[in-house]
Scaffold this motif. Structure first.
Motif, PDB file in Angstrom:
ATOM      1  N   LEU A  77     -58.561  46.946  69.674  1.00  0.00           N
ATOM      2  CA  LEU A  77     -59.757  47.616  69.168  1.00  0.00           C
ATOM      3  C   LEU A  77     -60.423  46.799  68.067  1.00  0.00           C
ATOM      4  CD1 LEU A  77     -58.461  51.289  68.982  1.00  0.00           C
ATOM      5  CD2 LEU A  77     -60.075  50.344  70.618  1.00  0.00           C
ATOM      6  N   ASN A  78     -61.744  46.685  68.143  1.00  0.00           N
ATOM      7  CA  ASN A  78     -62.473  45.995  67.079  1.00  0.00           C
ATOM      8  C   ASN A  78     -62.759  46.976  65.940  1.00  0.00           C
ATOM      9  OD1 ASN A  78     -64.871  47.472  67.657  1.00  0.00           O
ATOM     10  ND2 ASN A  78     -65.464  45.967  69.212  1.00  0.00           N
ATOM     11  N   ASP A  79     -63.289  46.461  64.841  1.00  0.00           N
ATOM     12  CA  ASP A  79     -63.510  47.281  63.655  1.00  0.00           C
ATOM     13  C   ASP A  79     -64.470  48.444  63.930  1.00  0.00           C
ATOM     14  OD1 ASP A  79     -62.889  47.499  60.725  1.00  0.00           O
ATOM     15  OD2 ASP A  79     -65.087  47.418  60.637  1.00  0.00           O
ATOM     16  N   GLU A  80     -65.504  48.192  64.705  1.00  0.00           N
ATOM     17  CA  GLU A  80     -66.463  49.258  65.028  1.00  0.00           C
ATOM     18  C   GLU A  80     -65.798  50.390  65.808  1.00  0.00           C
ATOM     19  OE1 GLU A  80     -70.516  50.044  67.631  1.00  0.00           O
ATOM     20  OE2 GLU A  80     -69.941  47.982  67.204  1.00  0.00           O
ATOM     21  N   ASP A  81     -64.979  50.035  66.809  1.00  0.00           N
ATOM     22  CA  ASP A  81     -64.273  51.054  67.589  1.00  0.00           C
ATOM     23  C   ASP A  81     -63.276  51.817  66.722  1.00  0.00           C
ATOM     24  OD1 ASP A  81     -65.717  50.379  69.836  1.00  0.00           O
ATOM     25  OD2 ASP A  81     -64.082  49.283  70.809  1.00  0.00           O
ATOM     26  N   LEU A  82     -62.586  51.102  65.823  1.00  0.00           N
ATOM     27  CA  LEU A  82     -61.652  51.767  64.905  1.00  0.00           C
ATOM     28  C   LEU A  82     -62.392  52.768  64.025  1.00  0.00           C
ATOM     29  CD1 LEU A  82     -59.457  48.711  63.858  1.00  0.00           C
ATOM     30  CD2 LEU A  82     -58.676  50.698  65.180  1.00  0.00           C
ATOM     31  N   SER A  83     -63.555  52.376  63.507  1.00  0.00           N
ATOM     32  CA  SER A  83     -64.358  53.272  62.665  1.00  0.00           C
ATOM     33  C   SER A  83     -64.831  54.486  63.454  1.00  0.00           C
ATOM     34  CB  SER A  83     -65.568  52.533  62.101  1.00  0.00           C
ATOM     35  OG  SER A  83     -65.170  51.572  61.177  1.00  0.00           O
ATOM     36  N   THR A  84     -65.291  54.259  64.682  1.00  0.00           N
ATOM     37  CA  THR A  84     -65.767  55.350  65.535  1.00  0.00           C
ATOM     38  C   THR A  84     -64.651  56.349  65.800  1.00  0.00           C
ATOM     39  OG1 THR A  84     -67.415  53.916  66.573  1.00  0.00           O
ATOM     40  CG2 THR A  84     -66.765  55.883  67.812  1.00  0.00           C
TER      41      THR A  84
END
Length: 97
Positions: A77-84
């Motif tokens: 998971l990238n940072d954006e997906d982790l945040s989402t």
């Protein structure tokens, strides 16, 4: 965040959770192997560090927050997906599906 934005964000988060096997151990409103997303939201409600903590927990996995069963790391998971995902979980994982 508007209702339409929240709905789109929720759908995206649910898709990420589904694609990364989160739903194999977690359900929205009941314990499976891991706690429900709603129980996680309740535990961390009002915690200003919860977003960063959950992002780290999702990415690196581990055990101890909810018992001895370890959660595997989600290194893809990238940072954006982790945040989402973390935001969605902290909102109680709303889902229309």
């Amino acid at each position: 965040m508007s209702f339409a934005q929240a709905t789109t964000e929720d759908e995206k988060a649910f898709a990420i959770a589904k694609q990364n096997a989160c739903l194999g151990c977690h359900a929205i409103n009941k314990k499976i192997v891991g706690p429900s997303f709603q129980a996680i939201a309740e535990k961390y409600k009002g915690d200003p560090k919860a977003q960063a903590f959950l992002k780290n927990k999702i990415a690196k996995g581990g055990s101890g927050s909810w018992g001895v069963v370890p959660m595997p790391a989600n290194t893809k998971l990238n940072d954006e997906d982790l945040s989402t995902l973390a935001s969605w979980i902290l909102r109680g994982a709303p889902n229309k599906n």
